[in-house]
Enzyme design. Structure first.
Site, PDB file in Angstrom:
ATOM      1  N   HIS A 213       0.820  -1.210   0.000  1.00  0.00           N
ATOM      2  CA  HIS A 213       0.000   0.000   0.000  1.00  0.00           C
ATOM      3  C   HIS A 213       0.855   1.261   0.000  1.00  0.00           C
ATOM      4  O   HIS A 213       2.054   1.207   0.286  1.00  0.00           O
ATOM      5  CB  HIS A 213      -0.957   0.018   1.200  1.00  0.00           C
ATOM      6  CG  HIS A 213      -0.233   0.048   2.523  1.00  0.00           C
ATOM      7  ND1 HIS A 213       0.276  -1.065   3.135  1.00  0.00           N
ATOM      8  CD2 HIS A 213       0.089   1.096   3.330  1.00  0.00           C
ATOM      9  CE1 HIS A 213       0.870  -0.723   4.264  1.00  0.00           C
ATOM     10  NE2 HIS A 213       0.774   0.587   4.406  1.00  0.00           N
TER      11      HIS A 213
ATOM     12  N   ASP B 158       0.903   4.919   1.824  1.00  0.00           N
ATOM     13  CA  ASP B 158       0.267   5.529   2.994  1.00  0.00           C
ATOM     14  C   ASP B 158      -0.551   6.775   2.639  1.00  0.00           C
ATOM     15  O   ASP B 158      -1.617   7.003   3.201  1.00  0.00           O
ATOM     16  CB  ASP B 158       1.327   5.871   4.047  1.00  0.00           C
ATOM     17  CG  ASP B 158       1.847   4.612   4.734  1.00  0.00           C
ATOM     18  OD1 ASP B 158       1.221   3.548   4.594  1.00  0.00           O
ATOM     19  OD2 ASP B 158       2.900   4.694   5.397  1.00  0.00           O
TER      20      ASP B 158
ATOM     21  N   ARG C  41       5.249  -9.091  16.913  1.00  0.00           N
ATOM     22  CA  ARG C  41       5.988  -7.907  16.453  1.00  0.00           C
ATOM     23  C   ARG C  41       5.222  -6.663  16.890  1.00  0.00           C
ATOM     24  O   ARG C  41       4.034  -6.513  16.586  1.00  0.00           O
ATOM     25  CB  ARG C  41       6.074  -7.968  14.926  1.00  0.00           C
ATOM     26  CG  ARG C  41       6.676  -6.741  14.239  1.00  0.00           C
ATOM     27  CD  ARG C  41       6.252  -6.838  12.788  1.00  0.00           C
ATOM     28  NE  ARG C  41       7.026  -6.060  11.847  1.00  0.00           N
ATOM     29  CZ  ARG C  41       6.670  -4.855  11.420  1.00  0.00           C
ATOM     30  NH1 ARG C  41       5.597  -4.265  11.911  1.00  0.00           N
ATOM     31  NH2 ARG C  41       7.383  -4.249  10.501  1.00  0.00           N
TER      32      ARG C  41
HETATM   33  O1  LIG Z   1       4.700  -1.723  10.964  1.00  0.00           O
HETATM   34  C1  LIG Z   1       5.276  -1.488   9.916  1.00  0.00           C
HETATM   35  O2  LIG Z   1       6.453  -1.792   9.706  1.00  0.00           O
HETATM   36  C2  LIG Z   1       4.541  -0.805   8.789  1.00  0.00           C
HETATM   37  C3  LIG Z   1       3.130  -0.430   9.084  1.00  0.00           C
HETATM   38  C4  LIG Z   1       2.495   0.294   7.947  1.00  0.00           C
HETATM   39  O3  LIG Z   1       2.801   0.122   6.815  1.00  0.00           O
HETATM   40  C5  LIG Z   1       1.455   1.273   8.246  1.00  0.00           C
HETATM   41  O4  LIG Z   1       1.098   1.452   9.416  1.00  0.00           O
HETATM   42  O5  LIG Z   1       0.967   1.901   7.303  1.00  0.00           O
HETATM   43 FE   LIG Z   2       2.069   1.773   5.618  1.00  0.00          FE
END
Ligand SMILES: O=C(O)CCC(=O)C(=O)O
Ligand SMILES: [Fe+2]
Length: 314
Positions: free
Chosen positions: A225, A227, A293
């Site tokens: 995606h 952001d 994680r």
């Molecule tokens: O947690 C991550 O490494 C990425 C999370 C992510 O892509 C997001 O929150 O848009």
């Molecule tokens: Fe992201």
């Protein structure tokens, strides 16, 4: 006058019937063959497309460990050409919209101790929540926390909790604010934006990923995606990792998708990774293979109307 019926000689009649029959059968056979060949050609196209796509996908992807868990980076910088995504906003927010796009990783902005305190906050909070699937979030700004297949409000849940202080304290919010301010300064400095022209935006949230199978769309964290597209207001995305790749979990690496290469960032406790949020930084998180994680997504916008304030204990 006797009428002479014009008849064909029996032989000739037969020959004509035979011919007609043969012709008819031939036509039928031809049409059957052509229908069959159409099906076959269709099948070949489908199979070829399938294998080509598979081959293309696998042949295309070379994975480069861009930022490894076993190294310490005081400043890692990787520049990428900015996408056109910012064109419209360049005039509106001229001091803030990225002039230069890229990816930055800094291991010394947030201390391990601060990261461990933040980890304790999210772990404690998850006692009251937790998704049925593999992805849970906690948003201290709105109070949203995953629970089952939906979300509840943690502040509401704390109202009826016998010992709310065991879950969330005013000190937790102070640590959160302190770390968020350090991240804010680092992002502003790196991308040469005056700090007061760069605002915290929503959603800014903790995440916990596990190997549980997804139960709702909210659990499907692994989709590539952008952001800026997904969240609308983002101009700069930052991620603070609270656990470590190959120590606390397997899988779960962060992938940037480039033209013919994927570049990874391996999470480490206290590692800050940030990047411009447009399509120059298409990305996804690798599915977890083992463990849990934890991270925080801290997002920034150039649009003052999309700004959010600091969270507080309600
Ligand atoms: O947690 C991550 O490494 C990425 C999370 C992510 O892509 C997001 O929150 O848009
Ligand atoms: Fe992201």
């Amino acid at each position: 006058m006797p009428t002479r019926k014009r008849t064909l000689k029996p032989n000739a009649q037969q020959t004509e019937d035979d011919l007609a029959r043969k012709y008819f059968h031939h036509e039928l056979a031809v049409s059957r063959v052509s229908a069959l060949s159409k099906v076959l050609i269709g099948l070949i196209i489908v199979v070829a497309t399938f294998f080509f796509t598979k081959f293309y996908i696998y042949a295309k992807v070379e994975v480069i460990t861009m930022v490894s868990a076993s190294n310490n980076y005081s400043r890692f910088y990787y520049e990428v050409p900015c996408s056109k995504d910012y064109q419209e906003e360049r005039k509106l927010f001229k001091d803030c919209v990225p002039k230069r796009c890229g990816r930055v990783v800094m291991d010394s902005v947030v201390t391990k101790q601060e990261a461990r305190k933040l980890l304790r906050i999210v772990r404690n909070a998850m006692v009251l929540g937790g998704s049925n699937g593999g992805a849970s979030i906690l948003d201290l700004h709105t109070g949203a926390i995953s629970k089952g297949n939906a979300f509840i409000n943690i502040f509401k849940a704390l109202e009826s909790h016998p010992e709310p202080d065991q879950i969330l304290t005013a000190e937790d919010f102070m640590i959160y604010k302190k770390v968020k301010d350090k991240i804010h300064s680092a992002v502003a400095a790196e991308f040469e934006v005056p700090k007061d022209k760069l605002y915290l935006t929503k959603p800014t949230f903790f995440s916990r990923l596990t190997t549980k199978p997804a139960k709702t769309i909210h659990d499907e964290y692994w989709h590539p995606h952008i952001d800026k597209e997904t969240y609308g207001s983002f101009h700069y995305t930052s991620l603070l990792y609270l656990t470590e790749y190959m120590e606390d979990f397997r899988g779960g690496r962060f992938f940037f998708i480039d033209k013919d290469t994927n570049r990874t960032v391996e999470p480490v406790t206290g590692r800050l990774s940030f990047f411009t949020s447009g399509s120059e930084n298409l990305h996804f998180v690798e599915r977890l293979k083992e463990g849990a994680r934890y991270a925080i997504t801290v997002s920034f916008t150039c649009d003052p109307e999309k700004a959010i304030g600091d969270p507080r204990l309600k």
